[in-house]
Write a protein that holds these residues in place. Structure first.
Motif, PDB file in Angstrom:
ATOM      1  N   ASP A 501      -4.917 -11.000  11.940  1.00 26.66           N
ATOM      2  CA  ASP A 501      -4.796  -9.603  11.476  1.00 26.66           C
ATOM      3  C   ASP A 501      -4.620  -8.948  13.066  1.00 26.66           C
ATOM      4  OD1 ASP A 501      -4.779 -10.002   9.194  1.00 26.66           O
ATOM      5  OD2 ASP A 501      -6.931  -9.191   8.919  1.00 26.66           O
ATOM      6  N   HIS A 519       2.767  -0.676   7.059  1.00 22.19           N
ATOM      7  CA  HIS A 519       2.183  -1.096   5.524  1.00 22.19           C
ATOM      8  C   HIS A 519       3.316  -0.465   4.540  1.00 22.19           C
ATOM      9  CE1 HIS A 519      -0.932  -1.809   2.661  1.00 22.19           C
ATOM     10  NE2 HIS A 519      -1.416  -2.388   3.664  1.00 22.19           N
ATOM     11  N   ASP A 527      -1.285  -7.329   2.813  1.00 22.06           N
ATOM     12  CA  ASP A 527      -2.310  -7.359   1.986  1.00 22.06           C
ATOM     13  C   ASP A 527      -2.652  -9.052   1.548  1.00 22.06           C
ATOM     14  OD1 ASP A 527      -2.502  -4.594   1.596  1.00 22.06           O
ATOM     15  OD2 ASP A 527      -1.334  -4.329  -0.255  1.00 22.06           O
ATOM     16  N   LYS A 530      -4.994 -10.719   3.813  1.00 19.79           N
ATOM     17  CA  LYS A 530      -6.572 -10.338   3.880  1.00 19.79           C
ATOM     18  C   LYS A 530      -7.332 -11.404   2.898  1.00 19.79           C
ATOM     19  CE  LYS A 530      -5.560  -5.531   3.752  1.00 19.79           C
ATOM     20  NZ  LYS A 530      -5.752  -4.257   2.990  1.00 19.79           N
ATOM     21  N   TYR A 531      -6.510 -12.425   2.187  1.00 18.04           N
ATOM     22  CA  TYR A 531      -7.166 -13.216   1.408  1.00 18.04           C
ATOM     23  C   TYR A 531      -6.902 -14.679   1.708  1.00 18.04           C
ATOM     24  CZ  TYR A 531      -7.347  -9.235  -1.653  1.00 18.04           C
ATOM     25  OH  TYR A 531      -7.463  -7.881  -2.146  1.00 18.04           O
TER      26      TYR A 531
END
Length: 601
Positions: A501, A519, A527, A530-531
């Motif tokens: 990130d 974004h 997004d 992030k996982y």
């Protein structure tokens, strides 16, 4: 009158008939390539995609009605014939796979008659491109084009076979996606269901394949259709095909390893050529310094020499002026060209002006060692001697120099090197020289946008040791990017992707993106990251360009079934074309203002 095929079955294609089949009965079908009526004998060359078979019609071997029909056959009639394979009665044709045999026909059916084609259907056609592309369905009957298209099919099949064995999964990604204008222009597709909104056709499956890595698929491959609305260029197509891949838990060496083995497999299977592994690697900086190009043709030498230090104190203002402006002076040695006529040298000067050069300085060394030069009067003898020595100049050589901003000097001498290689017949199409070019600059300055732009794309990882430079000197940051180059053509390229990130955020800052702007364009990818995103990297080949080189074709149009021309139009279907008002209305589009402007004009 066309006859039916009822009850008739083709036993094999023309060139599949062999000498082992002499005495056997076969049924062939195809197009009449040539018919020769010799009175009591009619000879016909029957053509299908496999090649040509000579047919012989003789009274007695075939009934009178059949012989009469044979006498009326013309080029491009579609026929079916049944007969017996025989050794040729006449001379053997060594240019044909079936040159030792012929088919004595006992039954003929004319499946379709044909008008006289607008040009001869023959190899290496001299017919103008515009006519051939208008009648592309006829052009594609040419044996050389058919071989190219069949080679492309074989390359696609072998690609799937190789990567399946390597554990890759073939996964389709959407054609209708989000428009991401960073890069080339998108083709836009208006949505009827969402008036005023548009899909973008993919320039590549880049974002989707990175999402697939986030999804845990680990090794992805796709032979993908891509679209770019680029400015017109002779050998560019608005739609093209990529061999696209992405791998997880890898670094540069892993991607290069699997791709070297793929290229070795492909060239052995298709061309029976052994690609020597490992393939040579050079950095981007080395490629520019030695060849003036990031896609260097390694089949010949004629490398660039940096002579800036040699001429920095000389009396020739063109050289010293370039150096004072932060540029460089570089040259190439066209060995054996010292006797080149002045007119020809002047043509080279005009050639480099097309690349932005103001001129070209030269020293021609005669066989007896005497020199002619465009700038000798500004130089001392010892300075000229030092310059010739630095260029490895020998009697009979022609030394050519460019002096300007270094980027321009690279462009000029890189192009000149290739032009001289063409003139000197140094480019052998039978030789295949691969090279990896690595460590590209991460960013390049755009005068137009007054900011740094990504040389590849905003998700390219930088060399870890260059991370501090991202804030202080972004132009010097090297990327973990790599291109595979063949005979001066970039056939594929890729990079390790950013998966941290904080680095991605700094990259967007260097590109002048606010968090909001980043974004808005790439939110779904950010997004997903992030996982839990694995380290990943990828590469994509231009399938059309790769096959063009393998087939020794002159243009990618010769390996694409239905190509567009330079202005992105199709001469055969007359597309793009206007559509009805009703269709526009359904899509919420209005072209009226443009019509009114034309009426005013």
């Amino acid at each position: 009158m066309a006859e039916s095929m009822q009850g008739l079955h083709r036993t094999c294609r023309c060139a599949e008939v062999t000498t082992e089949m002499v005495g056997k009965e076969v049924t062939l079908m195809g197009w009449v390539a040539k018919a020769r009526n010799k009175g009591g004998l009619v000879f016909v060359d029957l053509r299908d995609r496999s090649g040509i078979m000579q047919l012989i019609f003789e009274n007695g071997s075939i009934d009178e009605e059949g012989f009469a029909k044979a006498g009326k056959l013309r080029s491009e009639f579609v026929i079916a014939v049944t007969g017996t394979v025989e050794k040729r009665g006449g001379a053997v044709n060594e240019n044909l796979a079936t040159g030792e045999i012929e088919l004595r026909v006992k039954d003929l059916r004319v499946l379709a008659e044909a008008d006289v084609p607008p040009f001869p259907i023959e190899e290496n056609s001299k017919t103008k491109d515009e006519i051939r592309l208008k009648y592309r369905y006829l052009d594609l009957r040419r044996p050389d084009l058919q071989r190219n298209i069949m080679m492309k099919s074989k390359v696609a099949m072998l690609t799937r076979q190789f990567f399946a064995k390597e554990g890759f999964l073939e996964i389709e990604t959407p054609m209708l996606g989000k428009s991401t204008p960073e890069g080339a222009r998108d083709y836009l597709v208006p949505s009827r269901v969402h008036p005023g909104s548009f899909y973008g056709l993919p320039q590549s499956p880049q974002l989707y394949k990175q999402l697939l890595m986030c999804s845990g698929f680990d090794r992805y491959i796709q032979i993908a259709r891509c679209f770019r609305d680029e400015d017109l260029r002779a050998d560019r197509q608005p739609e093209f095909t990529q061999i696209d891949m992405e791998l997880s838990f890898v670094d540069v060496d892993d991607v290069i390893d699997v791709n070297e083995r793929y290229l070795a497999f492909l060239f052995k299977e298709v061309l029976d050529i052994d690609v020597k592994l490992p393939i040579q690697r050079i950095t981007w900086q080395e490629a520019m310094d030695r060849f003036g190009s990031d896609k260097p043709d390694m089949r010949f030498g004629m490398e660039l020499h940096d002579v800036s230090d040699i001429v920095k104190d000389c009396g020739f203002g063109v050289f010293t002026g370039a150096l004072e402006n932060g540029g460089s002076v570089r040259g190439i040695n066209a060995e054996g060209q010292g006797a080149m006529p002045r007119k020809k040298i002047d043509k080279l000067v005009e050639f480099v002006k097309g690349y932005g050069a103001k001129g070209l300085a030269y020293i021609a060394i005669a066989e007896d060692g005497t020199r002619k030069s465009s700038f000798a009067k500004f130089m001392k003898d010892e300075e000229m001697d030092a310059l010739v020595k630095a260029m490895d100049g020998k009697p009979g050589d022609l030394l050519l120099f460019a002096a300007d901003k270094t980027k321009l000097v690279y462009d000029v001498l890189g192009a000149l090197r290739l032009e001289l290689a063409k003139q000197m017949n140094l480019l052998d199409k039978n030789e295949y020289r691969f090279v990896w070019v690595t460590e590209f600059p991460l960013l390049e300055w755009s005068e137009e946008e007054n900011r740094f732009t990504a040389m590849h794309h905003p998700f390219t990882m930088l060399m870890e040791e260059d991370l501090p430079l991202l804030d202080t000197d972004p132009g010097k940051v090297r990327a973990k990017a790599y291109d595979i180059v063949l005979n001066g053509n970039e056939i594929g390229g890729g990079s390790v992707r950013i998966h941290q990130d904080d680095i991605q955020e700094r990259m967007f800052e260097a590109l002048g993106f606010t968090k909001e702007a980043a974004h808005e364009q790439f939110g779904f990818l950010l997004d997903a990251f992030k996982y839990g995103v694995p380290p990943h990297a990828g590469l994509a080949y231009g399938l059309d360009r790769l096959v063009m080189l393998m087939a020794k074709a002159d243009t990618i149009r010769d390996v694409i079934a239905f190509p567009k021309v330079k202005d992105a139009s199709c001469l055969m279907t007359q597309s793009p074309s206007q559509v009805s008002e009703a269709q526009l209305h359904e899509l919420g589009l209005d072209l009226e203002p443009e019509k009114e402007e034309k009426e005013e004009e």
